[in-house]
Design a protein around this motif. Structure first.
Motif, PDB file in Angstrom:
ATOM      1  N   ARG A 182      39.046  49.071  46.531  1.00  0.00           N
ATOM      2  CA  ARG A 182      38.996  49.042  45.057  1.00  0.00           C
ATOM      3  C   ARG A 182      40.413  49.031  44.459  1.00  0.00           C
ATOM      4  O   ARG A 182      40.655  48.396  43.411  1.00  0.00           O
ATOM      5  N   ASP A 183      41.335  49.719  45.148  1.00  0.00           N
ATOM      6  CA  ASP A 183      42.732  49.685  44.659  1.00  0.00           C
ATOM      7  C   ASP A 183      43.313  48.273  44.779  1.00  0.00           C
ATOM      8  O   ASP A 183      44.043  47.788  43.894  1.00  0.00           O
ATOM      9  N   ARG A 184      43.015  47.599  45.889  1.00  0.00           N
ATOM     10  CA  ARG A 184      43.520  46.237  46.082  1.00  0.00           C
ATOM     11  C   ARG A 184      42.908  45.288  45.053  1.00  0.00           C
ATOM     12  O   ARG A 184      43.568  44.379  44.546  1.00  0.00           O
ATOM     13  N   ILE A 185      41.650  45.483  44.781  1.00  0.00           N
ATOM     14  CA  ILE A 185      41.014  44.627  43.755  1.00  0.00           C
ATOM     15  C   ILE A 185      41.691  44.836  42.413  1.00  0.00           C
ATOM     16  O   ILE A 185      41.965  43.876  41.663  1.00  0.00           O
ATOM     17  N   ALA A 186      42.019  46.068  42.102  1.00  0.00           N
ATOM     18  CA  ALA A 186      42.680  46.354  40.824  1.00  0.00           C
ATOM     19  C   ALA A 186      44.067  45.735  40.784  1.00  0.00           C
ATOM     20  O   ALA A 186      44.509  45.202  39.748  1.00  0.00           O
ATOM     21  N   ALA A 187      44.786  45.733  41.933  1.00  0.00           N
ATOM     22  CA  ALA A 187      46.139  45.139  41.965  1.00  0.00           C
ATOM     23  C   ALA A 187      46.077  43.633  41.796  1.00  0.00           C
ATOM     24  O   ALA A 187      46.897  43.018  41.089  1.00  0.00           O
ATOM     25  N   ARG A 188      45.118  43.002  42.483  1.00  0.00           N
ATOM     26  CA  ARG A 188      44.966  41.560  42.339  1.00  0.00           C
ATOM     27  C   ARG A 188      44.589  41.195  40.906  1.00  0.00           C
ATOM     28  O   ARG A 188      45.081  40.170  40.362  1.00  0.00           O
ATOM     29  N   GLN A 189      43.780  41.948  40.326  1.00  0.00           N
ATOM     30  CA  GLN A 189      43.377  41.651  38.946  1.00  0.00           C
ATOM     31  C   GLN A 189      44.554  41.795  37.997  1.00  0.00           C
ATOM     32  O   GLN A 189      44.711  41.001  37.039  1.00  0.00           O
ATOM     33  N   ALA A 190      45.446  42.716  38.279  1.00  0.00           N
ATOM     34  CA  ALA A 190      46.654  42.874  37.435  1.00  0.00           C
ATOM     35  C   ALA A 190      47.580  41.653  37.568  1.00  0.00           C
ATOM     36  O   ALA A 190      48.211  41.201  36.608  1.00  0.00           O
ATOM     37  N   THR A 191      47.681  41.070  38.760  1.00  0.00           N
ATOM     38  CA  THR A 191      48.506  39.876  38.981  1.00  0.00           C
ATOM     39  C   THR A 191      47.960  38.717  38.175  1.00  0.00           C
ATOM     40  O   THR A 191      48.710  37.938  37.550  1.00  0.00           O
ATOM     41  N   ILE A 192      46.674  38.552  38.202  1.00  0.00           N
ATOM     42  CA  ILE A 192      46.043  37.471  37.436  1.00  0.00           C
ATOM     43  C   ILE A 192      46.297  37.671  35.952  1.00  0.00           C
ATOM     44  O   ILE A 192      46.576  36.731  35.203  1.00  0.00           O
ATOM     45  N   ASP A 193      46.242  38.851  35.495  1.00  0.00           N
ATOM     46  CA  ASP A 193      46.439  39.130  34.073  1.00  0.00           C
ATOM     47  C   ASP A 193      47.869  38.814  33.641  1.00  0.00           C
ATOM     48  O   ASP A 193      48.119  38.495  32.458  1.00  0.00           O
ATOM     49  N   ARG A 194      48.892  38.836  34.562  1.00  0.00           N
ATOM     50  CA  ARG A 194      50.269  38.529  34.195  1.00  0.00           C
ATOM     51  C   ARG A 194      50.530  37.019  34.161  1.00  0.00           C
ATOM     52  O   ARG A 194      51.616  36.563  33.854  1.00  0.00           O
TER      53      ARG A 194
END
Length: 658
Positions: A272-284
């Motif tokens: 779940r932490d990795r999913i949150a990190a990937r989602q943050a990259t997409i948002d940038r």
């Protein structure tokens, strides 16, 4: 009518209505005096009952022997193995002591003794084996006479049951169980007609009591062992079932544990932490195609981990539940298995809660009857019965023995107290009076004359009636003796025989075929022609003769009143001897013409009720009795009753007086 004033002027005695006189209450002093007078009878009764009691105790009564065994309760002893949940234990409090007393008297325990000692074959305990008594023979004979058929024979089983019941009842009657106060000691005593039998039965009862305690404990232990065995078997099956279910469930599921679930939960968190990190990259605004693909892979992994954690958590909970159930079953199984082993061990080492402190010894002397005690009780019983009899007899007698008692009962003065005259025949009465001028009876008549004629300023009575309640009280002798006594102080004295039914004057004087009262009343002779004179006596006598009419009517006639008036003119004193007032009304009729009425009461003979009835009979016709005379006093009897010192030597018993 009476010429004398109220007799209270002659004697200081309070007058009261006849209906209010008398007192049935015996005071303590009189009661003690009565017992003292009857001491001979009390001692005799005590002696007779003592002899009878000793004869019964020594020669008639069957001896009884008592043997005693002593048992002590060990209520404080601790059991070898603690299992009080299953077996009864002795505590030693009052309730337990009372319970054990009842156990010793219980039918079941006595039945064991009866069976073991074969007491149903002993006539002392089985009434059916005893010879038929007189009452049974009488009843059977009466039934045969009236034709009642005999009862049909009973079945053998019923006969045996009756014999057992009767024998147990007899054994219970012979048993004496006592708890020594403030202790846990019991005395078991048996009393029979045989010394050895008493000791044997007492020891047997104590033994059966101890054995019964052990049997009770063994039975309880066996019941506990049986129940525990059944319970352990059931629990063993339940344990095997629980453990089998746990093992089978564990074999079917993946190898999981709480640690495995922790690792999976950590992996899920990392995903779940990795999913949150990937989602943050997409948002940038970074390249998104490759990142989005990676996120999708991570989300698939997240779902797999979540599903695996949920499934394994559920399996782990079910496994733990099965393991807990199996552990609980094992714990219960082991507990009951331990109790079963303890009970099995205790079954072989049981001890009674009581022990025999001392066995019964064969008694050497009988316990009953005890001659000394029987003698004491018999003497006390005899003395008591004699005492009660004396008191009851004294209370029911209600006669007069003292002038005070007579005055208290009647409210009239006692004008004379006359002892018995020692003359066995009527003809000797006047001879004794003439020959013994200083004797006690003659002196008593002088006292009577003084009371009657020298009462202060009271008018001297001239017509005096003498009467009594019943025949034989001494009024006739009193009349003649008073007449003889008056000849020394009065010129002319006339005695009239007013009892026309008995006519006993001729027996006193030996004069027969002489004129009498009817000659005067019928005017066939004058008074001075009809009277009988004897120079030795000094007074004249008018005999009574057979009357053709009723005597009471004759005394109520004008002719009799005229006779009295004529006599008053010729004589200084006229004494009229009348019949008893309770038998005929003559005395009451004649009393209306008299100046004084003397009422004679026989000492210790005339009952108080009779005296009061006679006095009341005079009062109903308006005649007041002047006073009473206590006659025929027995000096020996007075001493017997404790009054002899007040009267002197008045003669002995067996003397005649009419």
């Amino acid at each position: 009518m009476n010429a004398l004033p109220d007799p209270a002027a002659m004697e200081p005695v309070a007058r009261m209505p006849v209906a209010a006189r008398g007192d049935d209450v015996m005071d303590l002093g009189e009661m003690l005096l009565t017992l003292w007078r009857g001491k001979f009878w009390i001692v005799s009764a005590a002696l007779l009952t003592t002899i009878a009691g000793l004869v019964w105790a020594i020669g008639v009564a069957d001896p009884r022997f008592r043997a005693t065994a002593v048992v002590v309760l060990d209520g404080g002893r601790e059991p070898v193995v603690e299992f009080s949940d299953f077996l009864p234990m002795m505590t030693g409090d009052a309730t337990v002591v009372n319970t054990e007393l009842e156990v010793l008297r219980s039918v079941s325990l006595l039945a064991d003794v009866v069976t073991q000692a074969n007491l149903t074959a002993d006539p002392e305990f089985n009434p059916a084996l005893r010879p038929a008594g007189l009452s049974d023979l009488a009843i059977n004979g009466a039934l045969d006479l009236i034709g009642v058929p005999p009862a049909p024979p009973l079945a053998t089983e019923r006969i045996e049951r009756r014999a057992m019941t009767a024998t147990i009842a007899s054994l219970r009657d012979a048993l004496i169980v006592r708890n020594v106060p403030d202790s846990m000691v019991f005395e078991i005593a048996l009393e029979t007609g045989d010394a050895e039998k008493s000791a044997t039965l007492a020891n047997l009862l104590a033994e059966r009591y101890l054995v019964r305690q052990l049997e009770t404990k063994f039975e309880a232990t066996q019941r506990a062992t049986t129940w525990l065995s059944e319970k352990v078997a059931v629990l063993e099956v339940e344990l095997e079932t629980a453990e089998g279910a746990t093992n089978q469930f564990a074999a079917q599921m993946e190898l999981i544990s709480a640690e495995t679930l922790d690792i999976l939960s950590q992996q899920l968190k990392e995903v779940r932490d990795r999913i949150a990190a990937r989602q943050a990259t997409i948002d940038r605004g970074d390249s998104t195609t490759r990142a989005q693909g990676r996120i999708d892979q991570l989300r698939v992994l997240e779902a797999e981990l979540s599903e695996k954690i949920a499934r394994q958590s559920q399996d782990l909970v079910a496994l733990e539940q099965l393991e807990r159930e199996a552990a609980a079953s094992r714990q219960i199984y082991e507990y009951f298995l331990g109790r079963l082993k303890e009970t099995s061990v205790q079954e072989g080492i049981q001890q009674a809660d009581a022990r025999l402190m001392s066995a019964a010894m064969v008694p050497e002397v009988p316990s009953a009857p005890r001659p000394t005690l029987v003698a004491i009780l018999s003497a006390a019983l005899g003395a008591f019965v004699a005492t009660i009899a004396l008191i009851v007899l004294e209370a029911r007698t209600a006669t007069f023995r003292t002038a005070d008692a007579l005055e208290m009962a009647t409210g009239l003065p006692v004008m004379g107290q006359i002892p018995r005259i020692p003359a066995r025949r009527r003809q000797n009465v006047l001879d004794y009076i003439r020959q013994k001028p200083n004797s006690a009876p003659v002196e008593a008549f002088r006292n009577l004359r003084t009371s009657l004629f020298m009462a202060g300023d009271a008018p001297v009575p001239r017509v005096i009636v003498s009467t009594s309640s019943l025949p034989g009280e001494g009024k006739t002798t009193q009349t003649l003796a008073l007449a003889h006594n008056l000849t020394g102080v009065r010129d002319k004295v006339l005695v009239i025989e007013g009892d026309l039914r008995r006519r006993v004057f001729q027996d006193y004087f030996g004069a027969h075929d002489t004129p009498g009262m009817m000659q005067v009343l019928s005017r066939k002779a004058k008074l001075d022609e009809a009277v009988w004179r004897n120079p030795d006596l000094g007074f004249d006598v008018l005999f009574g003769d057979e009357a053709p009419a009723n005597a009471a009517d004759l005394f109520s006639s004008r002719q009799f009143r005229q006779l009295i008036r004529t006599a008053r003119k010729s004589y200084d004193v006229i004494l009229i001897d009348t019949p008893p007032v309770l038998l005929v009304p003559d005395a009451r009729v004649i009393g209306r013409l008299a100046d004084a009425v003397l009422y004679t009461v026989r000492w210790d003979k005339t009952r108080e009720k009779q005296v009061l009835q006679g006095i009341r009979a005079f009062e109903t016709v308006g005649v007041q009795v002047t006073g009473t005379v206590l006659s025929q006093i027995n000096a020996r009897g007075m001493k017997k009753y404790g009054y002899g010192q007040d009267y002197g030597n008045y003669g002995t018993s067996g003397y005649y007086q009419s």
